[in-house]
Design a protein around this motif. Structure first.
Motif, PDB file in Angstrom:
ATOM      1  N   LEU A  45      11.842  -0.494  -3.261  1.00 19.03           N
ATOM      2  CA  LEU A  45      11.602  -0.067  -4.634  1.00 19.03           C
ATOM      3  C   LEU A  45      10.408   0.866  -4.774  1.00 19.03           C
ATOM      4  O   LEU A  45      10.404   1.745  -5.636  1.00 19.03           O
ATOM      5  CB  LEU A  45      11.410  -1.284  -5.548  1.00 19.03           C
ATOM      6  CG  LEU A  45      12.657  -2.118  -5.827  1.00 19.03           C
ATOM      7  CD1 LEU A  45      12.280  -3.447  -6.476  1.00 19.03           C
ATOM      8  CD2 LEU A  45      13.633  -1.344  -6.702  1.00 19.03           C
ATOM      9  N   THR A  46       9.382   0.683  -3.951  1.00 18.56           N
ATOM     10  CA  THR A  46       8.158   1.480  -4.096  1.00 18.56           C
ATOM     11  C   THR A  46       8.028   2.595  -3.063  1.00 18.56           C
ATOM     12  O   THR A  46       7.311   3.561  -3.299  1.00 18.56           O
ATOM     13  CB  THR A  46       6.901   0.593  -3.979  1.00 18.56           C
ATOM     14  OG1 THR A  46       6.810   0.075  -2.642  1.00 18.56           O
ATOM     15  CG2 THR A  46       6.907  -0.530  -5.002  1.00 18.56           C
ATOM     16  N   GLY A  47       8.665   2.421  -1.904  1.00 15.62           N
ATOM     17  CA  GLY A  47       8.445   3.370  -0.810  1.00 15.62           C
ATOM     18  C   GLY A  47       7.152   3.112  -0.064  1.00 15.62           C
ATOM     19  O   GLY A  47       6.771   3.878   0.819  1.00 15.62           O
ATOM     20  N   GLY A  48       6.453   2.038  -0.387  1.00 13.07           N
ATOM     21  CA  GLY A  48       5.200   1.705   0.277  1.00 13.07           C
ATOM     22  C   GLY A  48       5.419   0.794   1.478  1.00 13.07           C
ATOM     23  O   GLY A  48       6.546   0.481   1.846  1.00 13.07           O
ATOM     24  N   VAL A  49       4.317   0.388   2.092  1.00 16.11           N
ATOM     25  CA  VAL A  49       4.316  -0.557   3.208  1.00 16.11           C
ATOM     26  C   VAL A  49       3.866  -1.896   2.652  1.00 16.11           C
ATOM     27  O   VAL A  49       2.844  -1.981   1.974  1.00 16.11           O
ATOM     28  CB  VAL A  49       3.350  -0.099   4.323  1.00 16.11           C
ATOM     29  CG1 VAL A  49       3.234  -1.146   5.405  1.00 16.11           C
ATOM     30  CG2 VAL A  49       3.792   1.229   4.882  1.00 16.11           C
TER      31      VAL A  49
ATOM     32  N   GLY B 120      16.490 -18.337   5.731  1.00 17.62           N
ATOM     33  CA  GLY B 120      17.537 -17.412   6.157  1.00 17.62           C
ATOM     34  C   GLY B 120      18.530 -17.043   5.075  1.00 17.62           C
ATOM     35  O   GLY B 120      19.335 -16.143   5.247  1.00 17.62           O
ATOM     36  N   ALA B 121      18.485 -17.724   3.943  1.00 21.81           N
ATOM     37  CA  ALA B 121      19.444 -17.449   2.875  1.00 21.81           C
ATOM     38  C   ALA B 121      18.771 -16.953   1.613  1.00 21.81           C
ATOM     39  O   ALA B 121      19.425 -16.583   0.665  1.00 21.81           O
ATOM     40  CB  ALA B 121      20.241 -18.714   2.548  1.00 21.81           C
ATOM     41  N   GLY B 122      17.446 -16.950   1.602  1.00 21.06           N
ATOM     42  CA  GLY B 122      16.711 -16.596   0.394  1.00 21.06           C
ATOM     43  C   GLY B 122      16.508 -15.109   0.236  1.00 21.06           C
ATOM     44  O   GLY B 122      16.890 -14.305   1.092  1.00 21.06           O
ATOM     45  N   GLY B 123      15.921 -14.753  -0.876  1.00 18.47           N
ATOM     46  CA  GLY B 123      15.605 -13.362  -1.168  1.00 18.47           C
ATOM     47  C   GLY B 123      14.500 -12.841  -0.260  1.00 18.47           C
ATOM     48  O   GLY B 123      13.772 -13.605   0.364  1.00 18.47           O
ATOM     49  N   ASP B 124      14.366 -11.541  -0.208  1.00 19.98           N
ATOM     50  CA  ASP B 124      13.412 -10.868   0.681  1.00 19.98           C
ATOM     51  C   ASP B 124      12.439 -10.029  -0.144  1.00 19.98           C
ATOM     52  O   ASP B 124      12.700  -8.863  -0.403  1.00 19.98           O
ATOM     53  CB  ASP B 124      14.186  -9.988   1.666  1.00 19.98           C
ATOM     54  CG  ASP B 124      13.291  -9.147   2.553  1.00 19.98           C
ATOM     55  OD1 ASP B 124      12.088  -9.453   2.672  1.00 19.98           O
ATOM     56  OD2 ASP B 124      13.795  -8.169   3.126  1.00 19.98           O
ATOM     57  N   PRO B 125      11.319 -10.622  -0.582  1.00 18.66           N
ATOM     58  CA  PRO B 125      10.394  -9.853  -1.413  1.00 18.66           C
ATOM     59  C   PRO B 125       9.833  -8.634  -0.681  1.00 18.66           C
ATOM     60  O   PRO B 125       9.693  -7.564  -1.271  1.00 18.66           O
ATOM     61  CB  PRO B 125       9.297 -10.854  -1.773  1.00 18.66           C
ATOM     62  CG  PRO B 125       9.436 -11.983  -0.821  1.00 18.66           C
ATOM     63  CD  PRO B 125      10.856 -11.993  -0.362  1.00 18.66           C
ATOM     64  N   ASN B 126       9.537  -8.785   0.585  1.00 20.40           N
ATOM     65  CA  ASN B 126       8.967  -7.684   1.348  1.00 20.40           C
ATOM     66  C   ASN B 126       9.914  -6.475   1.357  1.00 20.40           C
ATOM     67  O   ASN B 126       9.528  -5.349   1.044  1.00 20.40           O
ATOM     68  CB  ASN B 126       8.695  -8.157   2.773  1.00 20.40           C
ATOM     69  CG  ASN B 126       7.560  -7.425   3.419  1.00 20.40           C
ATOM     70  OD1 ASN B 126       6.438  -7.566   2.982  1.00 20.40           O
ATOM     71  ND2 ASN B 126       7.851  -6.653   4.439  1.00 20.40           N
TER      72      ASN B 126
ATOM     73  N   ASP C 274       0.854  -1.187   0.000  1.00 16.25           N
ATOM     74  CA  ASP C 274       0.000   0.000   0.000  1.00 16.25           C
ATOM     75  C   ASP C 274       0.883   1.229   0.000  1.00 16.25           C
ATOM     76  O   ASP C 274       1.897   1.285   0.712  1.00 16.25           O
ATOM     77  CB  ASP C 274      -0.905   0.030   1.243  1.00 16.25           C
ATOM     78  CG  ASP C 274      -2.124  -0.870   1.101  1.00 16.25           C
ATOM     79  OD1 ASP C 274      -2.373  -1.387  -0.005  1.00 16.25           O
ATOM     80  OD2 ASP C 274      -2.833  -1.056   2.110  1.00 16.25           O
ATOM     81  N   GLY C 275       0.487   2.222  -0.770  1.00 20.64           N
ATOM     82  CA  GLY C 275       1.241   3.469  -0.836  1.00 20.64           C
ATOM     83  C   GLY C 275       2.456   3.330  -1.716  1.00 20.64           C
ATOM     84  O   GLY C 275       2.735   2.285  -2.291  1.00 20.64           O
ATOM     85  N   GLY C 276       3.183   4.418  -1.816  1.00 21.65           N
ATOM     86  CA  GLY C 276       4.395   4.397  -2.617  1.00 21.65           C
ATOM     87  C   GLY C 276       4.107   4.495  -4.097  1.00 21.65           C
ATOM     88  O   GLY C 276       2.985   4.724  -4.540  1.00 21.65           O
ATOM     89  N   ALA C 277       5.149   4.283  -4.873  1.00 23.85           N
ATOM     90  CA  ALA C 277       5.095   4.398  -6.320  1.00 23.85           C
ATOM     91  C   ALA C 277       5.010   3.012  -6.952  1.00 23.85           C
ATOM     92  O   ALA C 277       5.324   2.013  -6.302  1.00 23.85           O
ATOM     93  CB  ALA C 277       6.356   5.105  -6.814  1.00 23.85           C
ATOM     94  N   PRO C 278       4.635   2.958  -8.221  1.00 28.16           N
ATOM     95  CA  PRO C 278       4.693   1.665  -8.911  1.00 28.16           C
ATOM     96  C   PRO C 278       6.133   1.156  -8.955  1.00 28.16           C
ATOM     97  O   PRO C 278       7.083   1.934  -8.842  1.00 28.16           O
ATOM     98  CB  PRO C 278       4.197   1.992 -10.327  1.00 28.16           C
ATOM     99  CG  PRO C 278       3.438   3.268 -10.194  1.00 28.16           C
ATOM    100  CD  PRO C 278       4.077   4.014  -9.053  1.00 28.16           C
ATOM    101  N   LEU C 279       6.287  -0.139  -9.147  1.00 25.84           N
ATOM    102  CA  LEU C 279       7.631  -0.712  -9.249  1.00 25.84           C
ATOM    103  C   LEU C 279       8.386  -0.019 -10.384  1.00 25.84           C
ATOM    104  O   LEU C 279       7.877   0.065 -11.504  1.00 25.84           O
ATOM    105  CB  LEU C 279       7.566  -2.205  -9.548  1.00 25.84           C
ATOM    106  CG  LEU C 279       7.248  -3.134  -8.397  1.00 25.84           C
ATOM    107  CD1 LEU C 279       7.062  -4.556  -8.910  1.00 25.84           C
ATOM    108  CD2 LEU C 279       8.314  -3.087  -7.328  1.00 25.84           C
TER     109      LEU C 279
END
Length: 183
Positions: free
Chosen positions: A160-164, A148-154, A111-116
């Motif tokens: 990237l977006t500045g959103g929550v 613990g070793a994988g990527g962090d989508p959150n 929610d919020g922020g800019a598009p990717l």
């Protein structure tokens, strides 16, 4: 009971410090106007149906002071319609980047922020995450590596977006949709 929306609370773990217990969470949403509430798992994912006309976002905002007062929870609750979630995960949207290194397929709500600001699919510099597809307020990702070793989508989506943002696995979202299906 039929449900129309889901709430995805950010950084909520039912019963843990700073998070409500299931009964407090469900009661806060009922008191705010939900006709039906079902906490799904312990990660702050909730099915709901509205009792009165109005937005689910307004209902979640109305429940926030009770969650803060009774449990010390001050995180965000991101709301999506079940139809929107079902459309986002229909078919096999992860096939574009899934391979033998895939650890998890995820759905990140934002929610919020800019598009990717990146072209999709996009891979992080460590090659541990692919952002696969995006819709307004929702990003699908493939995570590589193990616990613990994988990527962090959150984290990537927020940066990237500045959103929550808050993230759930594809399995959680599909089980949620199945649990919400009318009997």
């Amino acid at each position: 009971m039929s449900y129309t929306h889901a709430v995805f609370y950010r950084a909520m773990n039912l019963g843990h410090r700073g998070s409500p217990v299931r009964g407090v969470l469900e009661q806060a949403l009922r008191d705010a106007g939900a006709r039906a509430v079902r906490s799904f798992q312990t990660n702050g994912t909730v099915l709901l149906d509205l009792e009165v006309a109005g937005s689910a976002e307004a209902l979640v905002a109305a429940a926030a002071p009770s969650l803060a007062a009774r449990a010390g929870y001050a995180g965000a609750g991101l709301v999506r319609s079940l139809d929107e979630l079902a459309a986002a995960v229909e078919g096999d949207p992860f096939a574009v980047t899934r391979d033998e290194r895939t650890y998890r397929e995820t759905v990140t709500l934002v929610d919020g922020g800019a598009p990717l600001p990146v072209a999709l699919p996009w891979t992080d510099p460590r090659d541990t995450l692919d952002l696969v597809a995006a819709r307004p307020g929702l990003v699908l990702a493939v995570v590589r590596g193990g616990p613990g070793a994988g990527g962090d989508p959150n984290g990537h989506v927020e940066r990237l977006t500045g959103g929550v943002a808050t993230t759930r696995t594809l399995g959680t979202v599909r089980r949620l949709l199945a649990a919400a299906a009318p009997d």
